[in-house]
Design an enzyme around this catalytic site. Structure first.
Site, PDB file in Angstrom:
ATOM      1  N   GLU A  26     -11.454   5.361   5.479  1.00 44.00           N
ATOM      2  CA  GLU A  26     -10.866   6.118   6.632  1.00 44.00           C
ATOM      3  C   GLU A  26     -11.793   6.382   7.678  1.00 44.00           C
ATOM      4  OE1 GLU A  26      -7.645   6.862   6.810  1.00 44.00           O
ATOM      5  OE2 GLU A  26      -7.060   6.817   4.708  1.00 44.00           O
ATOM      6  N   TRP A  55      -5.175   1.044  10.585  1.00 45.59           N
ATOM      7  CA  TRP A  55      -5.352   0.911   9.004  1.00 45.59           C
ATOM      8  C   TRP A  55      -5.034  -0.499   8.571  1.00 45.59           C
ATOM      9  CZ3 TRP A  55      -7.937   3.265   5.764  1.00 45.59           C
ATOM     10  CH2 TRP A  55      -7.819   3.038   4.310  1.00 45.59           C
ATOM     11  N   TYR A  87       0.709  -1.169  -0.010  1.00 42.78           N
ATOM     12  CA  TYR A  87      -0.006   0.095   0.113  1.00 42.78           C
ATOM     13  C   TYR A  87       0.803   1.217   0.147  1.00 42.78           C
ATOM     14  CZ  TYR A  87      -3.184   3.585   1.878  1.00 42.78           C
ATOM     15  OH  TYR A  87      -3.850   4.732   1.991  1.00 42.78           O
TER      16      TYR A  87
END
Length: 201
Positions: free
Chosen positions: A45, A53, A23
């Site tokens: 988010e 995350w 990522y």
């Protein structure tokens, strides 16, 4: 010849998991102007709130499938039955308020569009259409929120978006390249900066 990935300097946070690394290397900080992709990041988010995350990254593919590719036109019309189905889906964060936020934010996105604004235009206007280039040398220098992310948060709430606090908004800005928060020692820093210099809205 491309450098081997293990020989590259990266932001510290990306070294703990291969999914994080991928990522970081290919998405984080790259300027995003596709409206549906921006909506995806806005939703994810918000889903991250209170979680890491990496948890969301591991569930991202399932999110994409069960939320119809993050198409706000479809999500905006989810009814109570659909929400109940989503609460039973083990591949996502089964939090009622977060699921409601996806639907709410889809409807808010359509309100923006009805007013003649795309999500791309609305978000990027906060940085005058060009990514902010920071120059952090240590991870502990990178802020969790800024005055600008607070202003973005207030503006989104004014359009009835939810799960868009200042910290979530700053994470959104980082993820979508509105701000370059790669450390200057990271191999991606200069690459992202060069993309910004070449970019014309």
């Amino acid at each position: 010849m491309q450098q081997k990935s293990e020989n590259l300097n990266r932001c510290e946070w990306s070294s703990h998991d291969p999914l994080y690394q991928d990522y970081h290397d290919h998405e984080w900080g790259v300027p995003v102007h596709d409206n549906q992709k921006l909506f995806e990041f806005l939703c994810l988010e918000g889903a991250q709130a209170g979680l890491s995350w990496i948890t969301i990254l591991r569930k991202r593919e399932c999110y994409f499938q069960v939320f119809d590719g993050f198409d706000p036109d479809v999500i905006a019309h989810y009814d109570a039955r659909k929400k109940v189905e989503l609460m039973k889906e083990p591949g996502i964060v089964r939090n009622r308020l977060k699921i409601e936020a996806f639907v709410n934010n889809a409807r808010a996105t359509l309100k923006l569009r009805d007013a003649g604004l795309t999500l791309d235009e609305f978000l990027w206007d906060f940085v005058d259409g060009r990514p902010i280039q920071n120059a952090w040398r240590r991870q502990d220098q990178v802020p969790a929120k800024t005055d600008l992310s607070s202003k973005l948060s207030q503006a989104l709430k004014g359009w009835t978006f939810s799960f868009v606090g200042p910290t979530i908004c700053y994470a959104l800005m980082q993820a979508t390249g509105m701000v370059n928060d790669h450390l200057v020692t990271c191999f991606r820093y200069d690459q992202i900066r060069e993309q910004a210099e070449q970019f014309t809205r």
